[in-house]
Design a protein around this motif. Structure first.
Motif, mmCIF file in Angstrom:
data_model
loop_
_atom_site.group_PDB
_atom_site.id
_atom_site.type_symbol
_atom_site.label_atom_id
_atom_site.label_comp_id
_atom_site.label_asym_id
_atom_site.label_seq_id
_atom_site.Cartn_x
_atom_site.Cartn_y
_atom_site.Cartn_z
ATOM 1 N N THR A 72 0.760 -1.194 0.188
ATOM 2 C CA THR A 72 -0.163 0.202 -0.006
ATOM 3 C C THR A 72 0.897 1.320 -0.017
ATOM 4 O O THR A 72 2.103 1.223 0.079
ATOM 5 C CB THR A 72 -0.898 0.148 1.266
ATOM 6 O OG1 THR A 72 0.174 0.254 2.379
ATOM 7 C CG2 THR A 72 -1.904 -1.289 1.171
ATOM 8 N N ALA A 73 0.316 2.493 -0.111
ATOM 9 C CA ALA A 73 0.923 3.701 -0.080
ATOM 10 C C ALA A 73 1.787 3.651 1.374
ATOM 11 O O ALA A 73 2.806 4.446 1.197
ATOM 12 C CB ALA A 73 -0.001 4.839 -0.132
ATOM 13 N N HIS A 74 1.443 2.982 2.200
ATOM 14 C CA HIS A 74 2.017 3.269 3.472
ATOM 15 C C HIS A 74 2.817 2.007 3.898
ATOM 16 O O HIS A 74 3.821 1.876 4.931
ATOM 17 C CB HIS A 74 1.039 3.315 4.677
ATOM 18 C CG HIS A 74 0.258 4.314 4.517
ATOM 19 N ND1 HIS A 74 0.750 5.904 4.921
ATOM 20 C CD2 HIS A 74 -1.165 4.443 4.473
ATOM 21 C CE1 HIS A 74 -0.552 6.437 4.689
ATOM 22 N NE2 HIS A 74 -1.524 5.991 4.112
ATOM 23 N N ARG A 75 2.991 0.996 2.833
ATOM 24 C CA ARG A 75 3.756 -0.027 3.203
ATOM 25 C C ARG A 75 4.695 -0.283 1.813
ATOM 26 O O ARG A 75 4.373 -1.493 1.366
ATOM 27 C CB ARG A 75 2.974 -1.312 3.379
ATOM 28 C CG ARG A 75 2.301 -1.141 4.869
ATOM 29 C CD ARG A 75 1.439 -2.439 5.291
ATOM 30 N NE ARG A 75 2.380 -3.558 5.256
ATOM 31 C CZ ARG A 75 1.871 -4.763 5.647
ATOM 32 N NH1 ARG A 75 0.902 -4.985 5.707
ATOM 33 N NH2 ARG A 75 2.804 -5.811 5.750
ATOM 34 N N LEU A 76 5.282 0.411 1.177
ATOM 35 C CA LEU A 76 5.902 0.389 -0.087
ATOM 36 C C LEU A 76 7.304 -0.433 0.159
ATOM 37 O O LEU A 76 8.014 -0.760 -0.812
ATOM 38 C CB LEU A 76 6.290 1.648 -0.509
ATOM 39 C CG LEU A 76 5.221 2.357 -1.328
ATOM 40 C CD1 LEU A 76 5.360 3.739 -1.863
ATOM 41 C CD2 LEU A 76 4.397 1.560 -2.618
ATOM 42 N N SER A 77 7.671 -0.612 1.414
ATOM 43 C CA SER A 77 8.873 -1.214 1.722
ATOM 44 C C SER A 77 8.615 -2.618 1.447
ATOM 45 O O SER A 77 9.756 -3.493 1.564
ATOM 46 C CB SER A 77 9.384 -0.993 3.051
ATOM 47 O OG SER A 77 8.316 -1.428 4.053
ATOM 48 N N GLU A 78 7.416 -3.357 1.416
ATOM 49 C CA GLU A 78 7.276 -4.811 1.215
ATOM 50 C C GLU A 78 7.931 -5.124 -0.033
ATOM 51 O O GLU A 78 8.081 -4.370 -1.119
ATOM 52 C CB GLU A 78 5.748 -5.093 0.855
ATOM 53 C CG GLU A 78 5.118 -5.079 2.188
ATOM 54 C CD GLU A 78 5.367 -5.935 3.250
ATOM 55 O OE1 GLU A 78 6.055 -6.985 2.958
ATOM 56 O OE2 GLU A 78 5.142 -6.005 4.379
ATOM 57 N N GLN B 68 8.840 3.417 -4.548
ATOM 58 C CA GLN B 68 9.005 4.019 -2.972
ATOM 59 C C GLN B 68 9.978 5.093 -3.047
ATOM 60 O O GLN B 68 9.536 5.974 -2.328
ATOM 61 C CB GLN B 68 9.768 2.862 -2.315
ATOM 62 C CG GLN B 68 9.957 3.257 -0.969
ATOM 63 C CD GLN B 68 10.591 2.100 0.031
ATOM 64 O OE1 GLN B 68 11.270 1.161 -0.569
ATOM 65 N NE2 GLN B 68 10.404 2.160 1.256
ATOM 66 N N GLN C 106 8.424 8.607 -2.132
ATOM 67 C CA GLN C 106 9.296 9.348 -1.094
ATOM 68 C C GLN C 106 9.563 10.760 -1.762
ATOM 69 O O GLN C 106 9.283 12.002 -0.895
ATOM 70 C CB GLN C 106 10.472 8.684 -0.707
ATOM 71 C CG GLN C 106 11.187 9.393 0.483
ATOM 72 C CD GLN C 106 10.239 9.381 1.863
ATOM 73 O OE1 GLN C 106 9.659 8.363 2.113
ATOM 74 N NE2 GLN C 106 10.139 10.630 2.572
ATOM 75 N N SER D 203 6.541 12.861 -1.636
ATOM 76 C CA SER D 203 6.052 13.345 -0.330
ATOM 77 C C SER D 203 6.956 14.383 0.188
ATOM 78 O O SER D 203 6.358 15.461 0.887
ATOM 79 C CB SER D 203 6.058 12.242 0.571
ATOM 80 O OG SER D 203 5.760 12.346 1.837
ATOM 81 N N SER E 224 5.787 18.193 0.895
ATOM 82 C CA SER E 224 6.110 19.079 2.142
ATOM 83 C C SER E 224 7.180 20.115 1.886
ATOM 84 O O SER E 224 6.517 21.490 2.589
ATOM 85 C CB SER E 224 7.043 18.172 3.235
ATOM 86 O OG SER E 224 6.106 16.985 3.281
#
Length: 465
Positions: free
Chosen positions: A202-208, A234, A238, A241, A245
């Motif tokens: 997912t967008a919050h688990r791109l480290s898989e 990823q 990043q 993101s 910011s």
């Protein structure tokens, strides 16, 4: 319908189809071999009995004696029928309760002699031999001999064998299909594991990452490619993101300044001079915002290939000299000497290349101390054209060099707006322009000098200096 079938179902169907083809071929081969074997047995029997009858005719001196010997000889061979007739058609011997078809009896001896043939009557198949023999008392008289064997017992056997073979083939095909399904499902287990792992991304688990080490060799390359794709996603996510910011941070300051100054101006009655100062300050902030938005738009287009270069031949030494003329007043004010070395040509968009060189040159002027030198070196190599912007000075911290081309990155974060002319996008725009021209840019720095090097593909007819 085929596209909706799962891979397991497809492979199972293929395995079953292959098994059916192999088993059908086996049944056909076995049936052919058995039939041929029985035909050879019947032929041997017919030839053997033909030789026996010839012997009996040679040894028998009377028709009655011949009939008795034949009855004795054929008694132990049920299903074997014999007819013997002389040249005048007189029947010397005929098996009881059996009649050879007239179509066979009426055929000439020359047409039948020595041939083994089949015929079917009343649902039964007979295999027969016609031969010519001689009798002891009349050696010059040809005796016509017909010998037939009923092959019904062979038919019964082959029918039973066919049933057994086809039952075995069907059961074996079903078993092969089941084993094929099991083997396919087991073999595709690593693929299901990769699917499960992909579903967890997912967008919050791109480290898989895919289990590239535990999958078969055939899938290892696919898993490695997917892992590379996830790593790029990823990294891009990043960067996006971080960009969001940074963009919010960069926009917040001028907007906050505008809001604060406006609120202060409206808090009480002011004179006209105060309002002019406020409007001038707000105009400056608005110009900063407009420049930032323009740079962002240019950067976005360049990175997505939407800025199609107006390709033309560019004399880099002329472009550099034009930029030197433009920045000459600023350089003199800061007591910096501008110097150019070499010459080169390039194919690309003139305005974009000028923007990239201008960004590097203005950056060099900004960080070169008084009495320093900014040098632009042009060089032509075998396959490349390089443009180097070098400036003297204290150098850049090696820790920040890898991030110099990031958006909104400033080497000195404690002074984000010390230079009101900059938006922190100059080097990022430079890199995007160079990449749009299929080139690369890198920076190196040490005490006393900092070099930005842009490398482009050399035009085919570039002569160099």
């Amino acid at each position: 319908m085929t596209r909706s079938m799962s891979l397991t179902a497809r492979l199972t169907a293929l395995y079953t189809l292959v098994a059916v083809c192999v088993l059908a071929g086996m049944v056909a081969i076995v049936s052919t071999a058995v039939n041929r074997h029985f035909e050879e047995l019947d032929d041997d029997t017919l030839l053997d009995k033909g030789q026996l009858i010839q012997d009996l005719l040679t040894k028998s001196d009377a028709r009655v004696a011949l009939r008795g010997r034949l009855d004795d000889a054929l008694q132990s061979h049920p299903g074997l029928y014999v007819r013997i007739a002389d040249a005048d058609g007189a029947v010397w011997y005929a098996s009881p309760s059996f009649r050879f078809p007239d179509c066979i009896l009426n055929r000439s001896a020359a047409a039948l002699s020595g041939n083994i043939f089949n015929w079917t009557a009343d649902g039964k198949t007979y295999r027969a031999l016609h031969t010519v023999a001689t009798q002891r008392d009349a050696p010059d008289t040809a005796m016509r001999v017909w010998i037939a064997v009923n092959t019904v017992h062979h038919t019964h056997f082959t029918d039973s064998l066919h049933i057994a073979l086809w039952v075995y083939a069907v059961l074996a095909a079903l078993l092969s299909g089941g084993l094929g399904w099991f083997a396919t499902r087991t073999g595709l287990a690593p693929l299901r594991a990769m699917r499960s792992r992909a579903q967890s991304v997912t967008a919050h688990r791109l480290s898989e990452r895919m289990p590239a080490e535990s999958v078969p060799v055939e899938m290892a390359d696919l898993a490695a490619s997917l892992n590379d794709m996830l790593a790029r996603l990823q990294n891009d996510f990043q960067r996006l993101s971080d960009f969001s910011s940074d963009l919010a941070h960069e926009l917040r300051t001028p907007i906050s300044n505008l809001l604060t100054q406006t609120q202060v101006a409206l808090s009480q009655t002011r004179d006209a001079c105060f309002y002019r100062d406020i409007l001038a300050s707000n105009a400056e902030e608005c110009q900063q915002l407009a420049r930032m938005v323009s740079d962002m738009l240019l950067l976005a287009k360049a990175e997505h290939g939407l800025l199609l270069p107006n390709v033309e031949r560019i004399l880099l030494d002329e472009e550099v000299q034009a930029l030197f003329d433009f920045y000459e007043a600023l350089a003199e004010e800061k007591e910096i000497r501008l110097h150019r070395m070499g010459s080169a040509q390039l194919r690309g968009d003139r305005l974009m290349i000028r923007r990239a060189v201008s960004n590097l040159l203005s950056n060099a002027l900004c960080h070169t101390p008084p009495q320093g030198v900014v040098t632009i070196r042009l060089a032509v190599k075998a396959d490349t054209v390089t443009l180097t912007v070098a400036n003297t000075g204290p150098g850049i911290d090696p820790a920040v060099l890898p991030r110099l081309f990031d958006r909104f990155f400033r080497a000195d974060p404690s002074r984000p707006h010390a230079d009101r002319e900059g938006t922190g996008l100059g080097l990022a725009i430079t890199r995007a322009i160079v990449q749009a021209h299929e080139g690369t840019v890198h920076v190196s720095s040490w005490t006393g000098e900092t070099c930005f090097v842009m490398t482009f593909p050399r035009p085919p007819d570039e002569s160099g200096d």
